[in-house]
Design a protein around this motif. Structure first.
Motif, mmCIF file in Angstrom:
data_model
loop_
_atom_site.group_PDB
_atom_site.id
_atom_site.type_symbol
_atom_site.label_atom_id
_atom_site.label_comp_id
_atom_site.label_asym_id
_atom_site.label_seq_id
_atom_site.Cartn_x
_atom_site.Cartn_y
_atom_site.Cartn_z
ATOM 1 N N ALA A 28 -6.702 74.594 -11.415
ATOM 2 C CA ALA A 28 -7.856 75.482 -11.500
ATOM 3 C C ALA A 28 -8.611 75.455 -10.173
ATOM 4 O O ALA A 28 -8.778 74.387 -9.575
ATOM 5 C CB ALA A 28 -8.778 75.046 -12.635
ATOM 6 N N PRO A 29 -9.081 76.586 -9.687
ATOM 7 C CA PRO A 29 -9.820 76.620 -8.417
ATOM 8 C C PRO A 29 -11.032 75.698 -8.407
ATOM 9 O O PRO A 29 -11.436 75.182 -7.365
ATOM 10 C CB PRO A 29 -10.234 78.088 -8.287
ATOM 11 C CG PRO A 29 -9.231 78.838 -9.095
ATOM 12 C CD PRO A 29 -8.891 77.942 -10.245
ATOM 13 N N SER A 30 -11.612 75.465 -9.599
ATOM 14 C CA SER A 30 -12.804 74.618 -9.675
ATOM 15 C C SER A 30 -12.494 73.142 -9.460
ATOM 16 O O SER A 30 -13.400 72.350 -9.177
ATOM 17 C CB SER A 30 -13.484 74.800 -11.030
ATOM 18 O OG SER A 30 -12.582 74.492 -12.082
ATOM 19 N N PHE A 31 -11.206 72.761 -9.605
ATOM 20 C CA PHE A 31 -10.826 71.361 -9.402
ATOM 21 C C PHE A 31 -10.474 71.166 -7.934
ATOM 22 O O PHE A 31 -9.396 71.546 -7.481
ATOM 23 C CB PHE A 31 -9.644 70.984 -10.297
ATOM 24 C CG PHE A 31 -9.183 69.557 -10.136
ATOM 25 C CD1 PHE A 31 -10.102 68.521 -10.064
ATOM 26 C CD2 PHE A 31 -7.834 69.255 -10.048
ATOM 27 C CE1 PHE A 31 -9.685 67.206 -9.910
ATOM 28 C CE2 PHE A 31 -7.414 67.954 -9.897
ATOM 29 C CZ PHE A 31 -8.341 66.922 -9.831
ATOM 30 N N THR A 32 -11.385 70.581 -7.203
ATOM 31 C CA THR A 32 -11.211 70.439 -5.758
ATOM 32 C C THR A 32 -10.751 69.053 -5.356
ATOM 33 O O THR A 32 -10.717 68.711 -4.179
ATOM 34 C CB THR A 32 -12.539 70.754 -5.043
ATOM 35 O OG1 THR A 32 -13.556 69.871 -5.546
ATOM 36 C CG2 THR A 32 -12.958 72.200 -5.295
ATOM 37 N N GLY A 33 -10.380 68.245 -6.343
ATOM 38 C CA GLY A 33 -9.953 66.887 -6.031
ATOM 39 C C GLY A 33 -8.646 66.837 -5.268
ATOM 40 O O GLY A 33 -8.380 65.873 -4.540
ATOM 41 N N VAL A 34 -7.804 67.853 -5.433
ATOM 42 C CA VAL A 34 -6.539 67.929 -4.700
ATOM 43 C C VAL A 34 -6.391 69.350 -4.149
ATOM 44 O O VAL A 34 -7.066 70.282 -4.592
ATOM 45 C CB VAL A 34 -5.334 67.591 -5.614
ATOM 46 C CG1 VAL A 34 -5.425 66.176 -6.120
ATOM 47 C CG2 VAL A 34 -5.245 68.566 -6.788
ATOM 48 N N THR A 35 -5.484 69.496 -3.206
ATOM 49 C CA THR A 35 -5.252 70.811 -2.608
ATOM 50 C C THR A 35 -3.957 71.454 -3.086
ATOM 51 O O THR A 35 -3.736 72.641 -2.860
ATOM 52 C CB THR A 35 -5.205 70.685 -1.075
ATOM 53 O OG1 THR A 35 -4.174 69.755 -0.714
ATOM 54 C CG2 THR A 35 -6.546 70.192 -0.540
ATOM 55 N N GLN A 36 -3.098 70.673 -3.755
ATOM 56 C CA GLN A 36 -1.827 71.215 -4.222
ATOM 57 C C GLN A 36 -2.037 72.308 -5.268
ATOM 58 O O GLN A 36 -3.022 72.272 -6.023
ATOM 59 C CB GLN A 36 -0.949 70.103 -4.820
ATOM 60 C CG GLN A 36 -0.366 69.152 -3.788
ATOM 61 C CD GLN A 36 -1.349 68.066 -3.385
ATOM 62 O OE1 GLN A 36 -2.495 68.068 -3.823
ATOM 63 N NE2 GLN A 36 -0.918 67.156 -2.528
ATOM 64 N N GLN A 37 -1.111 73.258 -5.317
ATOM 65 C CA GLN A 37 -1.258 74.379 -6.246
ATOM 66 C C GLN A 37 -1.006 73.966 -7.688
ATOM 67 O O GLN A 37 -1.608 74.514 -8.611
ATOM 68 C CB GLN A 37 -0.290 75.514 -5.852
ATOM 69 C CG GLN A 37 -0.406 76.747 -6.742
ATOM 70 C CD GLN A 37 0.528 77.873 -6.313
ATOM 71 O OE1 GLN A 37 1.257 77.727 -5.323
ATOM 72 N NE2 GLN A 37 0.522 78.971 -7.037
ATOM 73 N N TYR A 38 -0.096 72.979 -7.888
ATOM 74 C CA TYR A 38 0.276 72.585 -9.251
ATOM 75 C C TYR A 38 -0.083 71.125 -9.510
ATOM 76 O O TYR A 38 -0.076 70.283 -8.599
ATOM 77 C CB TYR A 38 1.777 72.798 -9.475
ATOM 78 C CG TYR A 38 2.185 74.250 -9.378
ATOM 79 C CD1 TYR A 38 1.994 75.119 -10.446
ATOM 80 C CD2 TYR A 38 2.742 74.751 -8.199
ATOM 81 C CE1 TYR A 38 2.348 76.454 -10.356
ATOM 82 C CE2 TYR A 38 3.099 76.087 -8.096
ATOM 83 C CZ TYR A 38 2.899 76.937 -9.180
ATOM 84 O OH TYR A 38 3.243 78.256 -9.080
ATOM 85 N N LEU A 39 -0.396 70.843 -10.770
ATOM 86 C CA LEU A 39 -0.710 69.494 -11.207
ATOM 87 C C LEU A 39 0.384 69.020 -12.159
ATOM 88 O O LEU A 39 0.811 69.775 -13.043
ATOM 89 C CB LEU A 39 -2.054 69.454 -11.928
ATOM 90 C CG LEU A 39 -3.268 69.978 -11.163
ATOM 91 C CD1 LEU A 39 -4.513 69.935 -12.059
ATOM 92 C CD2 LEU A 39 -3.503 69.184 -9.887
ATOM 93 N N LEU A 40 0.822 67.779 -11.999
ATOM 94 C CA LEU A 40 1.866 67.216 -12.852
ATOM 95 C C LEU A 40 1.442 65.825 -13.301
ATOM 96 O O LEU A 40 1.103 64.977 -12.471
ATOM 97 C CB LEU A 40 3.198 67.129 -12.101
ATOM 98 C CG LEU A 40 4.360 66.461 -12.852
ATOM 99 C CD1 LEU A 40 4.709 67.229 -14.120
ATOM 100 C CD2 LEU A 40 5.581 66.351 -11.936
ATOM 101 N N LEU A 41 1.457 65.625 -14.603
ATOM 102 C CA LEU A 41 1.069 64.338 -15.182
ATOM 103 C C LEU A 41 2.212 63.806 -16.035
ATOM 104 O O LEU A 41 2.718 64.504 -16.918
ATOM 105 C CB LEU A 41 -0.181 64.506 -16.054
ATOM 106 C CG LEU A 41 -0.551 63.319 -16.948
ATOM 107 C CD1 LEU A 41 -1.067 62.167 -16.101
ATOM 108 C CD2 LEU A 41 -1.589 63.722 -17.989
ATOM 109 N N HIS A 42 2.623 62.567 -15.777
ATOM 110 C CA HIS A 42 3.593 61.879 -16.628
ATOM 111 C C HIS A 42 2.846 60.972 -17.579
ATOM 112 O O HIS A 42 1.909 60.263 -17.171
ATOM 113 C CB HIS A 42 4.562 61.042 -15.783
ATOM 114 C CG HIS A 42 5.543 61.857 -14.997
ATOM 115 N ND1 HIS A 42 6.678 62.400 -15.559
ATOM 116 C CD2 HIS A 42 5.546 62.230 -13.701
ATOM 117 C CE1 HIS A 42 7.342 63.066 -14.628
ATOM 118 N NE2 HIS A 42 6.679 62.981 -13.492
#
Length: 473
Positions: A28-42
């Motif tokens: 989400a654009p509002s999540f500025t903690g990372v710059t990567q386009q995708y988030l992946l959680l295991h």
């Protein structure tokens, strides 16, 4: 994680393992903690708290855990239609992550129900490989409520005995699922049921005074009596945070290991074998590896089905149902569709308000084990410390109580609400607020730096005391 995602979250799992999952979404654009386009959680949904502590250590310990490889997600089968912005997808069989794939790395946001040092004790699996527990970072984040559950045949027998003894509340009847009609056991009675040796015969559990005392077999029809009076316990394996919490709260173990009579449960799944009905009843312990297995234990023994192959004299149960009791997180079975029910402890139901009011004490200060440095992990941990978020995660049980999770009063970033004007960051207590549930009690030390679940819960330093007495409904 949904709060940090734009659009659909794709949840990958596989039928072969079922305990390893991966969540993938666009940031989400509002999540500025990372710059990567995708988030992946295991996420590893199986195992126990000991495994979570092992994973903190990295290296060979982390490599022992099985996850879905990143490189195989592209081979996943089609995904189902999203429900509440989550689409379930099947994925290839989970395999150990290795250096040639995603790298052997220390995992973050590992959770335990009790402090890591509990798992060094033999009662909780004596995990000698937990070589970092004496100096690992431990951070309490949320209160997690647990309950004692009995299968419905046993619940009905308890209500029947209470009714015959005149102790069932007016307007309640056998089979009533409401909160006020829940049967109750005292902490001492529960301790007797789960302690080694001691109480082994359901017939010895009685309700009422001396003159009107009624045991469970006196008040139910013969067809509702199990053909074997042995007490079946549906328990997590040793090394489980749930079992470790229970032992501290009801057995004072391993707080005082030398005097403990708590049952030594197997560290691996193992089914107990009951003696023949013609011999002295015994305590039959089933050591189980997951919440689903404990539910299957209660259900299988209630319905006279060989779910998970529960044993009598070495054979699957085929000669009648059994009364059984077990330990579960209180968020389970919210619709009452499964044949087990939670009971009151010391006449207090496992509703969140009873925790806040100091009546119900079977709860853990769920904590993260190890430093949390990854931005996504930090965002997730921050989210679950927010009582407003927890209110949305809580479960409205069919018996009428709202329960599951509460914020911690020792978390100064989110003090409980109060009618008085409060300076931000101060520690206060307040009446139960379902929109912002906060537990005013803690098992942390006065400086808040160490949690010990052997301690009796108390108000933290700087708190405003709650009234001593509350009406009991």
């Amino acid at each position: 994680m949904k709060l940090n995602c734009a659009g659909t979250v794709y949840r990958y799992s596989n039928n072969a393992d079922g305990e390893s999952v991966a969540y993938l979404c666009e940031r989400a654009p509002s999540f500025t903690g990372v710059t990567q386009q995708y988030l992946l959680l295991h996420k590893r949904e199986g195992g126990d708290a000991g495994n979570a502590i092992r994973a903190v250590q990295g290296g060979a310990q982390a490599n022992a855990h099985v996850f879905i490889k990143n490189s195989t997600l592209a081979n996943a089968n089609s995904c189902a239609t999203p429900v509440n912005s989550i689409a379930n997808c099947s994925a290839p069989v989970a395999t150990p992550i290795t250096a040639s794939d995603d790298g052997v790395r220390r995992s973050e946001a590992n959770f335990s129900d009790v402090e890591p040092t509990q798992f060094l004790q033999p009662l909780n699996a004596a995990l000698a490989d937990l070589n970092v527990v004496t100096h690992v970072t431990v951070t309490p984040v949320v209160t997690h409520i647990y309950g004692v559950a009995v299968n419905t045949r046993l619940r009905n027998a308890m209500q029947s005995a209470q009714a015959a003894a005149g102790s069932l509340l007016l307007g309640c009847s056998v089979g009533d699922d409401s909160e006020r009609c829940m049967p109750s056991l005292t902490s001492a009675q529960i301790g007797s049921l789960f302690v080694n040796l001691r109480l082994t015969d359901w017939r010895n559990l009685r309700y009422g005074g001396t003159a009107t005392s009624q045991n469970l077999f006196q008040t139910v029809a013969t067809s509702d009596q199990p053909s074997n009076r042995s007490i079946h316990l549906c328990l997590p394996v040793a090394g489980s945070g749930t079992l470790a919490l229970f032992n501290t709260q009801f057995q004072n173990a391993p707080c005082n290991q030398t005097l403990s009579e708590a049952i030594q449960v197997s560290t691996t799944p193992a089914l107990g074998i009951e003696p023949p009905a013609t011999t002295t009843p015994a305590k039959v312990t089933h050591a189980l590896d997951s919440t689903a297995d404990i539910e299957n234990c209660l259900e299988g023994l209630n319905n006279n089905t060989a779910v998970a192959n529960f044993n009598t004299s070495g054979n699957p149960v085929t000669n009648g149902f059994r009364w059984a009791i077990g330990l579960l997180g209180i968020g389970q079975n919210p619709t009452g569709s499964k044949p087990y029910r939670f009971i009151k402890i010391d006449n207090a139901s496992p509703s969140a308000h009873n925790v806040v009011e100091g009546r119900y004490k079977f709860w853990a200060e769920l904590m993260t084990i190890g430093a949390v440095t990854d931005p996504l992990a930090q965002a997730m941990v921050s989210t679950i410390t927010n009582p407003t978020t927890l209110a949305n995660l809580n479960v409205a049980q069919t018996w009428g109580g709202t329960t599951g999770l509460l914020g911690l009063a020792i978390n100064q970033a989110a003090p409980p609400t109060n009618t008085a004007t409060v300076a931000l960051g101060t520690l206060l207590n307040a009446a139960y607020d379902p929109a912002r549930p906060v537990n005013p009690y803690t098992r942390a030390t006065a400086n808040g730096l160490s949690v010990n679940h052997c301690r009796i819960p108390s108000l933290p330093a700087g708190s405003r005391a709650l009234p001593v007495f509350y009406p009991v409904n």
